[in-house]
Design a protein around this motif. Sequence first.
Motif, PDB file in Angstrom:
ATOM      1  N   LYS A 192       0.832  -1.192   0.000  1.00 55.80           N
ATOM      2  CA  LYS A 192       0.000   0.000   0.000  1.00 55.80           C
ATOM      3  C   LYS A 192       0.874   1.252   0.000  1.00 55.80           C
ATOM      4  O   LYS A 192       1.953   1.273   0.592  1.00 55.80           O
ATOM      5  N   LEU A 193       0.384   2.273  -0.664  1.00 52.84           N
ATOM      6  CA  LEU A 193       1.099   3.537  -0.696  1.00 52.84           C
ATOM      7  C   LEU A 193       0.769   4.353   0.541  1.00 52.84           C
ATOM      8  O   LEU A 193      -0.237   4.108   1.219  1.00 52.84           O
ATOM      9  N   PRO A 194       1.600   5.345   0.865  1.00 53.76           N
ATOM     10  CA  PRO A 194       1.266   6.241   1.973  1.00 53.76           C
ATOM     11  C   PRO A 194      -0.062   6.944   1.720  1.00 53.76           C
ATOM     12  O   PRO A 194      -0.405   7.246   0.572  1.00 53.76           O
ATOM     13  N   ILE A 195      -0.801   7.206   2.789  1.00 56.72           N
ATOM     14  CA  ILE A 195      -2.098   7.853   2.642  1.00 56.72           C
ATOM     15  C   ILE A 195      -1.920   9.266   2.091  1.00 56.72           C
ATOM     16  O   ILE A 195      -0.983   9.981   2.452  1.00 56.72           O
ATOM     17  N   ASP A 196      -2.806   9.654   1.214  1.00 54.71           N
ATOM     18  CA  ASP A 196      -2.709  10.955   0.559  1.00 54.71           C
ATOM     19  C   ASP A 196      -3.186  12.058   1.485  1.00 54.71           C
ATOM     20  O   ASP A 196      -4.116  11.880   2.285  1.00 54.71           O
ATOM     21  N   LEU A 197      -2.549  13.228   1.381  1.00 57.40           N
ATOM     22  CA  LEU A 197      -2.905  14.361   2.242  1.00 57.40           C
ATOM     23  C   LEU A 197      -4.357  14.782   2.042  1.00 57.40           C
ATOM     24  O   LEU A 197      -5.037  15.164   3.004  1.00 57.40           O
ATOM     25  N   SER A 198      -4.871  14.696   0.820  1.00 56.18           N
ATOM     26  CA  SER A 198      -6.258  15.096   0.572  1.00 56.18           C
ATOM     27  C   SER A 198      -7.241  14.212   1.336  1.00 56.18           C
ATOM     28  O   SER A 198      -8.298  14.671   1.771  1.00 56.18           O
ATOM     29  N   ILE A 199      -6.879  12.929   1.512  1.00 54.42           N
ATOM     30  CA  ILE A 199      -7.742  12.018   2.270  1.00 54.42           C
ATOM     31  C   ILE A 199      -7.714  12.384   3.750  1.00 54.42           C
ATOM     32  O   ILE A 199      -8.743  12.363   4.427  1.00 54.42           O
ATOM     33  N   ILE A 200      -6.525  12.723   4.256  1.00 51.92           N
ATOM     34  CA  ILE A 200      -6.427  13.150   5.650  1.00 51.92           C
ATOM     35  C   ILE A 200      -7.281  14.389   5.886  1.00 51.92           C
ATOM     36  O   ILE A 200      -7.992  14.500   6.897  1.00 51.92           O
ATOM     37  N   GLU A 201      -7.242  15.322   4.956  1.00 49.08           N
ATOM     38  CA  GLU A 201      -8.047  16.547   5.099  1.00 49.08           C
ATOM     39  C   GLU A 201      -9.542  16.225   5.065  1.00 49.08           C
ATOM     40  O   GLU A 201     -10.335  16.831   5.791  1.00 49.08           O
ATOM     41  N   ARG A 362     -12.811   4.488   0.573  1.00 47.64           N
ATOM     42  CA  ARG A 362     -12.900   3.046   0.815  1.00 47.64           C
ATOM     43  C   ARG A 362     -11.635   2.539   1.501  1.00 47.64           C
ATOM     44  O   ARG A 362     -10.672   3.281   1.678  1.00 47.64           O
ATOM     45  N   ASP A 363     -11.670   1.231   1.853  1.00 52.00           N
ATOM     46  CA  ASP A 363     -10.522   0.611   2.513  1.00 52.00           C
ATOM     47  C   ASP A 363      -9.248   0.730   1.693  1.00 52.00           C
ATOM     48  O   ASP A 363      -8.161   0.892   2.233  1.00 52.00           O
ATOM     49  N   SER A 364      -9.388   0.630   0.365  1.00 50.93           N
ATOM     50  CA  SER A 364      -8.209   0.669  -0.491  1.00 50.93           C
ATOM     51  C   SER A 364      -7.581   2.047  -0.541  1.00 50.93           C
ATOM     52  O   SER A 364      -6.433   2.206  -0.958  1.00 50.93           O
ATOM     53  N   GLU A 365      -8.322   3.059  -0.113  1.00 55.88           N
ATOM     54  CA  GLU A 365      -7.830   4.431  -0.165  1.00 55.88           C
ATOM     55  C   GLU A 365      -7.352   4.933   1.186  1.00 55.88           C
ATOM     56  O   GLU A 365      -6.511   5.836   1.253  1.00 55.88           O
ATOM     57  N   CYS A 367      -6.591   3.479   5.301  1.00 56.23           N
ATOM     58  CA  CYS A 367      -6.609   2.540   6.414  1.00 56.23           C
ATOM     59  C   CYS A 367      -5.481   2.930   7.364  1.00 56.23           C
ATOM     60  O   CYS A 367      -4.600   3.729   7.022  1.00 56.23           O
ATOM     61  N   PHE A 368      -5.498   2.373   8.568  1.00 61.96           N
ATOM     62  CA  PHE A 368      -4.493   2.721   9.564  1.00 61.96           C
ATOM     63  C   PHE A 368      -3.074   2.486   9.036  1.00 61.96           C
ATOM     64  O   PHE A 368      -2.173   3.290   9.262  1.00 61.96           O
ATOM     65  N   SER A 369      -2.878   1.351   8.344  1.00 62.18           N
ATOM     66  CA  SER A 369      -1.523   1.010   7.905  1.00 62.18           C
ATOM     67  C   SER A 369      -0.963   2.034   6.924  1.00 62.18           C
ATOM     68  O   SER A 369       0.259   2.233   6.846  1.00 62.18           O
ATOM     69  N   MET A 370      -1.835   2.726   6.193  1.00 64.30           N
ATOM     70  CA  MET A 370      -1.361   3.715   5.230  1.00 64.30           C
ATOM     71  C   MET A 370      -0.799   4.951   5.932  1.00 64.30           C
ATOM     72  O   MET A 370       0.066   5.642   5.398  1.00 64.30           O
ATOM     73  N   PHE A 371      -1.300   5.245   7.151  1.00 66.62           N
ATOM     74  CA  PHE A 371      -0.693   6.305   7.951  1.00 66.62           C
ATOM     75  C   PHE A 371       0.723   5.890   8.347  1.00 66.62           C
ATOM     76  O   PHE A 371       1.655   6.704   8.337  1.00 66.62           O
ATOM     77  N   ARG A 442       8.764  22.976   8.135  1.00 68.45           N
ATOM     78  CA  ARG A 442       7.614  23.806   7.802  1.00 68.45           C
ATOM     79  C   ARG A 442       6.315  23.009   7.925  1.00 68.45           C
ATOM     80  O   ARG A 442       5.283  23.537   8.326  1.00 68.45           O
ATOM     81  N   LEU A 443       6.384  21.730   7.552  1.00 69.89           N
ATOM     82  CA  LEU A 443       5.193  20.885   7.656  1.00 69.89           C
ATOM     83  C   LEU A 443       4.729  20.782   9.102  1.00 69.89           C
ATOM     84  O   LEU A 443       3.546  20.919   9.399  1.00 69.89           O
ATOM     85  N   HIS A 444       5.681  20.520  10.021  1.00 73.16           N
ATOM     86  CA  HIS A 444       5.307  20.423  11.430  1.00 73.16           C
ATOM     87  C   HIS A 444       4.732  21.751  11.931  1.00 73.16           C
ATOM     88  O   HIS A 444       3.771  21.780  12.698  1.00 73.16           O
ATOM     89  N   ALA A 445       5.340  22.875  11.498  1.00 78.91           N
ATOM     90  CA  ALA A 445       4.829  24.176  11.901  1.00 78.91           C
ATOM     91  C   ALA A 445       3.407  24.386  11.369  1.00 78.91           C
ATOM     92  O   ALA A 445       2.518  24.841  12.084  1.00 78.91           O
ATOM     93  N   ALA A 446       3.204  24.032  10.106  1.00 78.50           N
ATOM     94  CA  ALA A 446       1.870  24.189   9.519  1.00 78.50           C
ATOM     95  C   ALA A 446       0.858  23.260  10.185  1.00 78.50           C
ATOM     96  O   ALA A 446      -0.296  23.638  10.405  1.00 78.50           O
TER      97      ALA A 446
END
Length: 494
Positions: A192-201, A362-365, A367-371, A442-446
Amino acid sequence: MQVQEFMVPYNKKKLYVRQSDLRIPDSVQETVSGNIINYQTIRVGAFVNWPDSRPCLAVNMYLLANAHEWTGETPVTYASELSELVRYCHGKLKSFSDLTDGDIFALIEHLTSEINPRSGMRKRNNNTACEILNRSLSFLMWYQENLHRGLIPLIGEEKSGPAILVSQKKNDRGNLYWTHRYAPEPNSTDPKLPIDLSIIEAIDASIEYLSILENHPEPEMRPFKRNPEFFDSLLSYHYARRRFMIWIMQRTGLRPAEMVGLSLIDNKDVLRKNVLVIPTMKRRKLLPPPRTFAITPKDSRVVMRYFAARGAWIAACAANDPGFAPSGAMFLGVAPGSCGAPISKGGLDRDFRTLCTHAGHRDSEACFSMFRHRFITWEVLSHIRVWEAEKGRPASEQDYRSILEKVRIKTGHADAMSLWHYIDLAQDLAGVWVNVERASARLHAADHLKVDLEELRHDLRSGNVPHMAAEQIMSLVLGRLEGIIGDARAAGLG
């Protein structure tokens, strides 16, 4: 008489119950003054029933007999997988000793063809069906060795002339397992790829939406009709728990079982030490060894803010139930009947799935493991970039080993080499994640600003702070932005 295929509606009733800290007799020691019974404590276990609620003794004996070899939530996972075999035998009015090759074929047919009534799609893919089959065959092997009394072997290879014919195979890790000739072909298991930022948002937006009282249907609020204040406290804590769940997954990449195992006592000095103490799962040890994870002072304040919300929830539970006993777990439940009790990994999984479904993923987009994949990939790439900047040359294979060892300490892996595929993944994403050292700070600050602003918005909506004029709000935001810019300049990023 014609027997129905299944005696109870399939999947309408969960057949297993999770248990924790089971204390069972293990051995007896004879002494002059009498016998001494020695007990074994099983941190996580499970009990399985037949669909008619009778205990399934054979499966329970199997789970207890092997519990000392398993870690984390493994007994619960195996109980869930064996539930399918238990349902089949109950529906066919068969004992485990009566099973034949034809029954295994019928079980596989069911596992690979069952439809989820909600989605209209297959309930499980081939990989999941194979996992259930392999666990069932492993159990039947144990059953034959310990409980089967038939003249004909129940299960085995062709030379033994068994009722169920199986063979051994070796998986990618070199471990042997039992399989059946009717087993379905496994699906591709591309990582699985890392979870996308847009999904987190999108998940963050769902958390905010579900924190608002008006967005909950009346049946959900009905159990709290006589105590609406308690439901308000529930929503406030649920919001804080969900936000903290997403934050800590992003920040530390810990496993879900480790999140459930986080202890309040172990982390009570987080503000002073700027360290999180995380139990390390996936180790063959009765007590998960703790690992320390260094965080920033601002991270520590995020943790303390969650602790405050958790403390308010504990107080609300105690006021609502005079017999309430506070738990030492960091993550607590909110469901009726378990308010304030430690939440299980399954409870966190279901809550996360609720957020993802509401966010339209969905699950494929998501899941915990992707984080966890996102965190590890970022850590590997950051360390590579820092190393290459310091040495002035590309990293060699030996250098990668040193880099992965540093990452392993954070992630809790037993072997740094199991992280090797993240080298390739990080390099594939290097063109996207450029100037990592600068971008990381910068990411952590943001992230901190985003957390602060979302908390402020939530407090304003819920009335937790006095009414503020637009000018006051802008002043607050600008003040926090100035602090972040100052931090960046101090780190040489300005």
